[in-house]
Enzyme design. Structure first.
Site, PDB file in Angstrom:
ATOM      1  N   TYR A   1      -4.041   1.800  39.457  1.00 12.82           N
ATOM      2  CA  TYR A   1      -3.215   1.683  40.666  1.00 12.82           C
ATOM      3  C   TYR A   1      -3.665   2.736  41.664  1.00 12.82           C
ATOM      4  O   TYR A   1      -3.895   3.891  41.293  1.00 12.82           O
ATOM      5  CB  TYR A   1      -1.738   1.888  40.305  1.00 12.82           C
ATOM      6  CG  TYR A   1      -0.837   1.835  41.518  1.00 12.82           C
ATOM      7  CD1 TYR A   1      -0.453   0.621  42.068  1.00 12.82           C
ATOM      8  CD2 TYR A   1      -0.396   3.000  42.138  1.00 12.82           C
ATOM      9  CE1 TYR A   1       0.335   0.554  43.195  1.00 12.82           C
ATOM     10  CE2 TYR A   1       0.399   2.952  43.270  1.00 12.82           C
ATOM     11  CZ  TYR A   1       0.769   1.724  43.796  1.00 12.82           C
ATOM     12  OH  TYR A   1       1.546   1.670  44.905  1.00 12.82           O
TER      13      TYR A   1
ATOM     14  N   ASP B   1      -9.243   9.188  41.271  1.00 15.16           N
ATOM     15  CA  ASP B   1      -7.866   9.212  41.768  1.00 15.16           C
ATOM     16  C   ASP B   1      -7.059  10.072  40.791  1.00 15.16           C
ATOM     17  O   ASP B   1      -6.712   9.628  39.698  1.00 15.16           O
ATOM     18  CB  ASP B   1      -7.333   7.772  41.843  1.00 15.16           C
ATOM     19  CG  ASP B   1      -5.893   7.733  42.324  1.00 15.16           C
ATOM     20  OD1 ASP B   1      -5.218   8.782  42.268  1.00 15.16           O
ATOM     21  OD2 ASP B   1      -5.437   6.648  42.735  1.00 15.16           O
TER      22      ASP B   1
ATOM     23  N   LYS C   1       1.347  13.498  44.579  1.00 14.19           N
ATOM     24  CA  LYS C   1       2.449  13.725  43.644  1.00 14.19           C
ATOM     25  C   LYS C   1       2.774  15.190  43.399  1.00 14.19           C
ATOM     26  O   LYS C   1       3.488  15.817  44.156  1.00 14.19           O
ATOM     27  CB  LYS C   1       2.153  13.015  42.325  1.00 14.19           C
ATOM     28  CG  LYS C   1       1.973  11.501  42.502  1.00 14.19           C
ATOM     29  CD  LYS C   1       2.775  10.716  41.528  1.00 14.19           C
ATOM     30  CE  LYS C   1       2.440   9.244  41.545  1.00 14.19           C
ATOM     31  NZ  LYS C   1       3.581   8.387  41.803  1.00 14.19           N
TER      32      LYS C   1
HETATM   33  N1  PMP Z   1      -2.849   6.568  42.960  1.00 10.93           N
HETATM   34  C1  PMP Z   1      -2.173   6.680  41.832  1.00 10.93           C
HETATM   35  C2  PMP Z   1      -2.909   6.904  40.556  1.00 10.93           C
HETATM   36  C3  PMP Z   1      -0.781   6.606  41.845  1.00 10.93           C
HETATM   37  O1  PMP Z   1      -0.100   6.701  40.698  1.00 10.93           O
HETATM   38  C4  PMP Z   1      -0.121   6.432  43.072  1.00 10.93           C
HETATM   39  C5  PMP Z   1       1.385   6.353  43.175  1.00 10.93           C
HETATM   40  N2  PMP Z   1       2.048   6.045  42.063  1.00 10.93           N
HETATM   41  C6  PMP Z   1      -0.883   6.317  44.234  1.00 10.93           C
HETATM   42  C7  PMP Z   1      -2.244   6.397  44.153  1.00 10.93           C
HETATM   43  C8  PMP Z   1      -0.220   6.120  45.574  1.00 10.93           C
HETATM   44  O2  PMP Z   1       0.515   7.233  45.925  1.00 10.93           O
HETATM   45  P1  PMP Z   1       1.752   7.115  46.946  1.00 10.93           P
HETATM   46  O3  PMP Z   1       2.778   6.246  46.298  1.00 10.93           O
HETATM   47  O4  PMP Z   1       2.189   8.529  47.127  1.00 10.93           O
HETATM   48  O5  PMP Z   1       1.216   6.518  48.218  1.00 10.93           O
END
Ligand code: PMP
Length: 690
Positions: free
Chosen positions: A403, A485, A513
């Site tokens: 994700y 990521d 995060k």
């Molecule tokens: N990358 C990863 C691995 C994530 O877990 C998330 C959010 N859960 C995101 C990107 C996107 O971050 P945001 O919801 O703060 O836009």
């Protein structure tokens, strides 16, 4: 009318054993409470009430030697003990004070006694609407009200707390017995200050404050002192006032536990749905994620690893805002950094030095980071990294795995792709994690080449030996930018991210995060040659340099380093995984679910057949909530979970939850055991973490 103060004290305290006799600047805490209470002109007598346990023998002897009468009664029946003490003291009006409030103030006591003696109420206090600092709590009530409470209250939890039934403070959960009450307010709200002693930090504050105060002082002198001394003010913060209730609830786990009520949550959802589509800004925080009607839907406040919902139910929180809260709610160091910055400003017309400070820290601790840029959400960072990779390579195609946020280039690969143009979807391909062969095939079959491969180096799954190394080699061979990521793994697995833990360095990496313990900030970092191209692409937002989040990020990185966070989370995660799996096995559920994942991020893996999964997930979340645990699909850990007691409490609550789930599954109608609507999956990729 005889007015008697009854001071409650006992030596047993899970967080600060022996605290009643703890030394504060040369005097025992209880002596200070006795002296200060005794200075109130409105009292006819003072009694101490304590338990009949041997642990309190020394305390009773100490207080009796001072000439104060002592009443001893059953440990867990504080209500009965107080009523019996009131009878022994022949009190008509009872002034309730506790021995963990060494700054209790005679003038405040007199003010509340005076309010009670106007004669029109059964109960007067400064605790119904809090304006005085926590630690000046004084409750005054009639003997008749106390005797009725003693006779009529059966709930063991309420009997631990003496006055909730009389004061009605628990609202609809505990309708008061028809008593009339009055609250005494101070003109200015100082309820954020904490002048009672529950743990080492409180005792430290008391010792420092008493060392600086004159022998005789009033509460306004303490106020002046803490206002003038920011360091004192910082440790003098309010903890959650319901923590005590929560502890007691856990202690009485064997007794009949009332089902939590979620009435206000449900009412708020109906209200929210009228003006907010979904009733939430985030799928995983919405009513779809929990059993609607049998779980909290709105939170009121958090402290450490605990949150209180809008109905007053307390939970140990294993969601933590979907992972940003890495130290704990209201972390004093991060909050102090935010407050310091707040006094200077939030968003400016030019950059601040904070941007250099944060960039330098990331460059210092993340292997691939030679330069850094900041955004607000994780999706800002991943989308900027993708645009940068496309600009750098002159290619359009992207390979993804996992994700990566809500923008078109990624979300078009999921089942929730409504609104994403087909032309954009066609540019992104997916490959399975830990399957280097399929990535190799993907990269080899496209003649135009891929701009970027983006993956979580360690997400729900960890890398098999050689996987990350092969991905690195493949991307190098194809001239493709490798983006890690690290929005989830960032700082939880290692201060340098998973790239430091596994020794594989990408070209770019994204963080978000946990970067600022809940403040909104994300970062793209990477090789300078690539990062310099940020000046050519468009990655530029109004709030990009917002200073509260920058200050919070710096304080969070510092505290993560100082506390050895990654090791703490791994230790706690290991204990929880082992304990939870043992509890699943004890309850015969080992074939249906297990906790796996990395010890820094335990994942609840549902192994039940597909057709049974949603019911099982719903039952688990319902029973977790009923037992004081906020858990979705993983155990999101923070520094404040690093406490043996929290682990014990969690595992006991899990055991009770699993027993209830087992009973439901063994019943003729398992779905009938759901007390609300089952949970709904957002989309296939990552269930409930997004
Ligand atoms: N990358 C990863 C691995 C994530 O877990 C998330 C959010 N859960 C995101 C990107 C996107 O971050 P945001 O919801 O703060 O836009």
């Amino acid at each position: 009318m005889r007015t008697v103060a009854i001071i409650q004290a006992r030596m047993a305290s899970s967080r600060l054993p022996g605290k009643a006799l703890a030394d504060i600047a040369g005097r025992a805490m209880v002596d200070r409470v006795l002296d200060r209470t005794g200075a109130a002109g409105s009292l006819d007598a003072i009694w101490l009430a304590t338990s009949d346990q041997a642990t309190d023998d020394g305390l009773a002897a100490h207080v009796e030697a001072l000439g104060t009468p002592v009443f001893r009664g059953e440990e867990d029946d504080v209500l009965g003990r107080t009523a019996s003490a009131a009878r022994a003291a022949q009190a008509d009006a009872i002034v309730r004070v506790t021995a963990d409030c060494p700054m209790i103030d005679p003038s405040v006591i007199d003010r509340i006694v005076e309010r009670f003696h106007r004669g029109d109420v059964d109960f007067a206090s400064n605790t119904l609407t809090r304006t005085y600092p926590d630690g000046l709590d004084t409750e005054v009530f009639s003997r008749a009200a106390l005797d009725r409470a003693d006779a009529e209250v059966a709930d063991p939890l309420l009997r631990l707390h003496v006055t909730p039934w009389i004061s009605g403070v628990l609202g609809e959960r505990c309708p008061n017995g028809g008593f009339t009450t009055a609250n005494v307010c101070h003109g200015v709200d100082f309820s954020h200050l904490r002048w009672c002693v529950d743990d080492d930090d409180d005792l430290d504050f008391m010792r420092r404050a008493h060392a600086a105060l004159p022998a005789e002082f009033g509460w306004l002198d303490v106020l002046a002192l803490v206002t003038a001394a920011p360091a004192l003010l910082r440790i003098n913060r309010r903890h959650d006032m319901w923590e005590g209730v929560d502890r007691d609830r856990a202690r009485l786990a064997g007794a009949d536990r009332p089902q939590p009520c979620f009435q206000r949550s449900n009412m708020l959802l109906n209200r929210a749905l009228k003006t907010i589509p979904l009733g939430s800004q985030t799928f995983s925080k919405s009513h779809q994620t929990y059993v609607r009607g049998a779980a909290p839907l709105f939170v009121e406040r958090g402290h450490g690893c605990r949150v209180r919902d809008v109905d007053g139910n307390m939970f140990i929180d294993y969601v933590l805002g979907l992972l940003p809260v890495v130290l704990g709610y209201c972390d004093p160091d991060v909050d102090a950094a935010i407050q310091d910055q707040l006094e200077r400003g939030i968003t400016f017309s030019l950059p601040t030095e904070l941007e250099c400070d944060l960039a330098e820290r990331l460059v210092g601790q993340v292997p691939c980071a030679e330069m850094a840029r900041f955004g607000k959400n994780g999706s800002d960072a991943t989308s900027a990294a993708i645009r940068l990779a496309r600009a750098h390579t002159g290619r359009d195609r992207i390979a993804v795995c996992g994700y990566h946020g809500w923008h078109d280039w990624y979300i078009g690969t999921t089942s929730r792709d409504l609104g994403v143009p087909a032309a954009v979807k066609a540019l992104t391909a997916t490959f399975p994690y830990n399957d280097a062969d399929s990535l190799a095939q993907l990269l080899a079959t496209d003649s135009d080449g891929y701009a970027a491969v983006i993956l979580e180096p360690h997400g729900l799954l960890g890398p098999e030996p050689g996987f990350l190394e092969t991905v690195r080699a493949l991307t190098e061979r194809h001239g493709t930018v490798l983006i890690f990521d690290e929005i989830v793994s960032g700082f939880r697995i290692d201060p340098g991210g998973a790239q430091a833990a596994y020794g594989v360095t990408p070209d770019l990496a994204t963080f978000g995060k946990a970067l600022a313990n809940g403040m909104p900030i994300s970062a793209v970092v990477g090789r300078a040659a690539l990062m310099r191209r940020m000046e050519e692409i468009f990655f530029s937002t109004t709030f990009g340099g917002e200073a509260l989040s920058l200050a919070a990020a710096i304080a969070t990185l510092d505290k993560m380093a100082a506390s050895g966070l990654a090791a703490c989370l791994a230790r706690r995660g290991r204990g929880l995984i082992d304990g939870a799996n043992a509890a699943l096995a004890r309850n015969g559920l080992a074939g249906l679910a297990r906790f796996g994942g990395g010890s820094w991020w335990p994942i609840l893996e549902i192994t039940a057949p597909e057709a049974e999964r949603n019911l099982l997930v719903s039952l688990l979340r319902q029973e977790f909530a009923a037992n004081g645990l906020l858990i979705a699909a993983s155990l999101n850990l923070c520094l404040a979970h690093d406490d043996d007691k929290v682990e014990r409490e969690t595992l006991e609550a899990m055991d009770r939850s699993f027993t209830a789930v087992r009973d439901a599954l063994e019943s003729p109608d398992p779905a009938g055991r759901l007390r609300g609507a089952p949970v709904k999956a957002t989309f296939a990729v990552r269930g409930a973490q997004t």
